[in-house]
Motif scaffolding. Structure first.
Motif: not given
Lengths: 478, 478
Positions: B165, B243, B250-255, B392
């Motif tokens: 992040r 994975l 990631q697709a839902h809300d990477q941030a 990562d």
């Protein structure tokens, strides 16, 4: 390092270069080379014996090796959209232009790794589109993106509207392939988020403006494509209030802010006056306006609710006097148009002097006040129209000529105006070139701003990596 | 660059150094210097004539100038927590240790700029606490944070759990002050988000492990303190499924993702077996487990709802077989304990060989399968216990001795095991040192992995910045 290269040496090298790149890879007719020899701002009209257009890294490396042996300087060039003449040859004709535009493949996109493998000659716009087609976003956006190429974008560490969230170009680079000044190829094409194996070479090449090596391929980070975007246009009573508003959005959800832009009341007036179809989305004029854009890949995130919650508190506190939230894509575009047409509107209003500067975000209001006062003292009647990326501290502090003044007289004082602005930049620990770089336009400022051990370090690095001084000599560090 | 420095030269310099740093700034009694001369893993027990403890940058610079003139090598040292002997002197006694621990002030925190100005000797934990007190977060967390100091953390580009992040240490650095190898001080203390004025020197010093300059002060980026944190422990049928789960988040809300960790079933078994109080939060054992942590500074963000939404889809798809969401801070701590005790549990289970490697995130499952098979082929019965930062691509690929085997016999084959793992790392374009660096332990691997133009570039940079080779000679690039 003085430019001691001879024009004849460049011409003498052309047969050998033609043997490497073929007829298609070499332009020598002045009618063909002229567009490459002039920068798009038309600050520099150079001369060159040829534009070399290699088809791949192997050809680039072979050309550089030849040039290094002959001591012929090369000017790497992408889309030729430098704001500071960084890709333009000198008038002497001793420099050859090396265009990367034929290295034009998007090689791969991996939506799971969130990476893109891409060659230097792809335009930024084409790269963005390729990412979107794969369900991702390449989060770098600059006004020249339709023409600027990835190699140049990385070489100058381009910035733009979304830096506060995604960083500058350098923050998006995982891997690089670079042709070095001796013609060797450094293969640093690693798609790794963690790799502590020696010095971070990629960040040395990014931002070196072609003076240390020629970027031929890169692996870039992507992010998921936003599913929801919310935009508000806010009228604020002062730059201080704009800063307070930014702080409120940061505290609410920093990770959702995709852009936070500032515009002066006067600059916005110019847009409303000169740009057909531009309208003010709020009921009353104000000293400053902000555009805040939130975005998230999350579905049903309620970003509109976030905007409303923060704006409600800001209205109560007097930080915002009025605000409009875009209800449609058309309204969103109309809001952004007010920001994007700032340069064009200033041009139609009259002559202007441009400063691309940055200060710490918290110092933006004090800087704007100080620079405005200093310029008005220097030239009574001059009109400051600051605008730009408040969220990352990068302000385009432009000055419009006084009403009724002579444009030529005004423009002749551009250095005095720039120096006046820069003295205030210095007072707040800022930078005289936030996102446009140094190129040919600003090396003279480097000793004053980055002199002493810093410039000495840069010169030692340049001498170590390009001892024959053949890559964009004289640029950046002088 | 061979180490041609003489022990006598170091001792001869001490009176002049004492004149600069005073009695308090110089340790010469072997009882005092011994703890500084041994690394914490006890891989190296070195000798030194003195530990120099300057009180400020001016004293650091004066000491370095003296050492440069006399050709006496210096080993900069922070908290002395290197995993690769990076801060340890050699056995010859020719090197002096330069401790930065007395530069221990948090000078300023600006919650609006989201920056912290901090000296090299502050521990990472103290820096984190200072940020929290100001309502912000310094988003870097490593297991040695109670002892590791900011200068060292930056010098080695530390990583940790939250890299996916917030990036590695280098991604948090805006400004640096560095004492150069000739005793000059580079003042790069700029708190700017955009500054394109020449080469990016700060990223050259970050990660150079003290071989190019000595970091004395820094300006770091902060982020808002999270208001909501949600953690789930997920049992998954395979690394491929892990994975897939990561891709869904990631697709839902990477941030929102703050950590995404992977653990093998066997490694988790070791924790449950050896660590008192450890319990499995799900009903059945599985081949792999993931910990996903979401965090946001937004109030009422509904992160628990995000977890549930993604996990529901993953359960339906068979990507997750069971999952538990932490209902309290105690449950959250219990989940993280399963991850944090992995090293300790492996130690209690028997002897192990450690590999700190990285591959592209999408290659983690294939790498784990390939490296496991290769190690089992090399040594039947060896037990792979991969765990780490799946988000990562940084996997700690540790091997536990075969049941009933002799520990000394097993450990004597550490190089063969590491080479076997690294061959698979190489196959997937990975790194043999993801976050621990090179130090004294791994320079021998550099020619094989980073040889040719890359190591040549590093050596040219080293020679340009430290021509007398007095800063940590022989480390990193050999």
């Amino acid at each position: 390092m003085p430019d001691t290269h001879a024009p004849n040496a460049a011409a003498a090298l052309l047969p050998a270069i033609r043997a490497i790149v073929g007829d298609r890879g070499l332009l020598t007719d002045p009618a063909d080379t002229a567009p490459y020899a002039q920068d798009w701002r038309k600050l520099y009209t150079g001369r060159t014996a040829a534009v070399i257009r290699p088809a791949n890294t192997t050809e680039v490396a072979a050309v550089v090796k030849l040039a290094a042996q002959a001591g012929v300087p090369l000017i790497p060039q992408g889309g030729n959209t430098s704001m500071v003449g960084g890709a333009s040859p000198t008038e002497e004709g001793s420099e050859l232009i090396l265009s990367l535009s034929r290295l034009s493949q998007v090689r791969a996109i991996d939506p799971l790794d969130m990476t893109m493998t891409i060659e230097a000659g792809v335009t930024l716009k084409a790269a963005q589109n390729a990412a979107l087609e794969a369900g991702c976003m390449l989060p770098l956006s600059i006004s020249s993106e339709g023409t600027a190429q990835i190699g140049g974008v990385l070489a100058v560490n381009a910035g733009g509207n979304n830096t506060l969230r995604y960083g500058n170009a350098r923050d998006l680079v995982l891997g690089l392939e670079v042709v070095l000044a001796n013609g060797d190829v450094w293969n640093g094409m690693r798609a790794l988020r963690k790799d502590n194996t020696g010095y971070c070479l990629r960040q040395l090449f990014v931002g070196s403006e072609g003076t240390l090596g020629i970027i031929t391929t890169a692996i870039l980070k992507l992010v998921p494509k936003p599913r929801e975007i919310a935009v508000a246009f806010c009228a604020v009573p002062s730059a201080e209030a704009a800063l307070d508003l930014f702080g409120r959005f940061q505290a609410h959800d920093q990770a959702a802010i995709q852009a936070f832009e500032l515009m002066s009341g006067l600059g916005t007036e110019f847009v409303l006056k000169h740009i057909p179809g531009a309208t003010l989305p709020v009921g009353q004029a104000a000293p400053f306006y902000c555009i805040v854009e939130l975005a998230t890949p999350r579905p049903n995130a309620g970003l509109r609710g976030s905007l409303e919650a923060v704006l409600e508190g800001a209205l109560e506190a007097g930080t915002v006097v009025d605000a409009a939230i875009a209800e449609s894509e058309a309204q969103r575009a109309a809001i952004w148009k007010l920001r994007e047409e700032h340069s064009e509107a200033q041009k139609r209003e009259g002559a202007s002097v441009k400063n691309d500067v940055s200060v710490p975000v918290s110092k933006v209001p004090a800087f704007i006040a100080g620079a405005t006062a200093a310029c008005e003292k220097l030239m009574p009647g001059v009109r400051a129209v600051p605008f730009g990326h408040m969220g990352d501290g990068n302000i385009h502090f432009n000055l419009e000529q006084p009403i009724g003044s002579d444009a030529a007289w005004f423009l002749a004082q551009d250095h005095a105006i720039m120096d006046t602005v820069n003295e205030v930049v210095r007072e707040y620990g800022g930078s005289f070139s936030a996102e446009h770089g140094i190129g040919r336009l600003k090396p003279y400022m480097m000793p004053d701003w980055r002199g002493g051990p810093e410039l000495d370090l840069m010169r030692r690095i340049k001498a170590a990596l390009d001892p024959a001084n053949i890559l964009s000599p004289g640029r950046v560090i002088g």
